[in-house]
Design a protein around this motif. Sequence first.
Motif, PDB file in Angstrom:
ATOM      1  N   UNK A  76     -43.623  -5.261  26.669  1.00  0.00           N
ATOM      2  CA  UNK A  76     -44.543  -6.382  26.845  1.00  0.00           C
ATOM      3  C   UNK A  76     -44.307  -7.068  28.185  1.00  0.00           C
ATOM      4  N   UNK A  77     -44.844  -6.459  29.235  1.00  0.00           N
ATOM      5  CA  UNK A  77     -44.922  -7.168  30.504  1.00  0.00           C
ATOM      6  C   UNK A  77     -46.040  -8.191  30.398  1.00  0.00           C
ATOM      7  N   UNK A  78     -46.423  -8.807  31.499  1.00  0.00           N
ATOM      8  CA  UNK A  78     -47.469  -9.813  31.360  1.00  0.00           C
ATOM      9  C   UNK A  78     -48.788  -9.173  30.929  1.00  0.00           C
ATOM     10  N   UNK A  79     -49.047  -7.940  31.410  1.00  0.00           N
ATOM     11  CA  UNK A  79     -50.294  -7.277  31.023  1.00  0.00           C
ATOM     12  C   UNK A  79     -50.271  -6.882  29.545  1.00  0.00           C
ATOM     13  N   UNK A  80     -49.143  -6.338  29.099  1.00  0.00           N
ATOM     14  CA  UNK A  80     -49.022  -5.989  27.695  1.00  0.00           C
ATOM     15  C   UNK A  80     -49.071  -7.216  26.803  1.00  0.00           C
ATOM     16  N   UNK A  81     -48.467  -8.295  27.268  1.00  0.00           N
ATOM     17  CA  UNK A  81     -48.498  -9.548  26.512  1.00  0.00           C
ATOM     18  C   UNK A  81     -49.921 -10.084  26.447  1.00  0.00           C
ATOM     19  N   UNK A  82     -50.623 -10.062  27.579  1.00  0.00           N
ATOM     20  CA  UNK A  82     -52.023 -10.503  27.595  1.00  0.00           C
ATOM     21  C   UNK A  82     -52.885  -9.621  26.699  1.00  0.00           C
ATOM     22  N   UNK A  83     -52.489  -8.349  26.565  1.00  0.00           N
ATOM     23  CA  UNK A  83     -53.209  -7.428  25.686  1.00  0.00           C
ATOM     24  C   UNK A  83     -52.727  -7.450  24.248  1.00  0.00           C
ATOM     25  N   UNK A  84     -51.818  -8.372  23.928  1.00  0.00           N
ATOM     26  CA  UNK A  84     -51.294  -8.560  22.570  1.00  0.00           C
ATOM     27  C   UNK A  84     -50.644  -7.303  22.005  1.00  0.00           C
ATOM     28  N   UNK A  85     -49.788  -6.655  22.803  1.00  0.00           N
ATOM     29  CA  UNK A  85     -49.183  -5.416  22.337  1.00  0.00           C
ATOM     30  C   UNK A  85     -48.311  -5.624  21.099  1.00  0.00           C
ATOM     31  N   UNK A  86     -47.696  -6.796  20.954  1.00  0.00           N
ATOM     32  CA  UNK A  86     -46.902  -7.052  19.750  1.00  0.00           C
ATOM     33  C   UNK A  86     -47.790  -7.072  18.507  1.00  0.00           C
TER      34      UNK A  86
END
Length: 247
Positions: free
Chosen positions: A122-132
């Motif tokens: 979860x980088x910022x892009x993954x976090x923004x994409x709600x990967x969790x």
Amino acid sequence: MFYFEKINGKTVMKSDFLAGVQHFFTTRDSVIKTKEVEFQKIADENKKMFCDVLNITPENFINPSQTHSSNVEIAKAGKKDYPECDGLILNNFEQAIFLNFADCTPVIFYDEKLNIGAVSHAGWRGTAGKICEITVKKMCDDFGSKPENIIAVIGPSISLCCFNVGEDVLNKLTSTVENSDGVFEKRNGEFFADLKEINRRQLLQSGVERIDVCPYCTVCDNDLFFSYRKENATTNRHSAVLKLNKV
């Protein structure tokens, strides 16, 4: 709570939330991922050592091709390549999975009832994409997990103290949580975001309640972990590793 441990003389970090599953976060001296010549020998030696400790072959030590996406796949025995993938779910005993980080947020998931787990980047892009949230949903949809049975461990990453971002990135991050109070600060005209806290709140929104958050910052604690920002785009990485136990 997080704690350090030695594996064959190499320092790793673990969480006591995940006592029922084999897991660890590598550190600078237990590095297994690098493109830098001076670290390659030690990384290869460490990787072989961890394969022996986990009782797997090198072919079964699986790392997806991380691209800062929100794509999550299921690790399958005999399959090694996972392109365009930043999250892997593990439900077999033949493989171990690892993902690599140097400021981005590592998250390890474990369903203690079904004995399945996952690691997401979860980088910022993954976090923004709600990967969790995507990882939790896939565990629920594909395997019947219930969020209340999932434990999540958020590992070492760049913290609120050091992660300055532009207003556009901040808006993308804060839009993923129901309440953005306390997930960012404004200092001297600059914005700073708390990736760990944003991911924690996304997990809570998914119904996951047992969450351990690592206190270490990869920038401030650069003697322990690698930092892409502090070390001028280093290719060295610390890793989040997961292997299931047969029960």
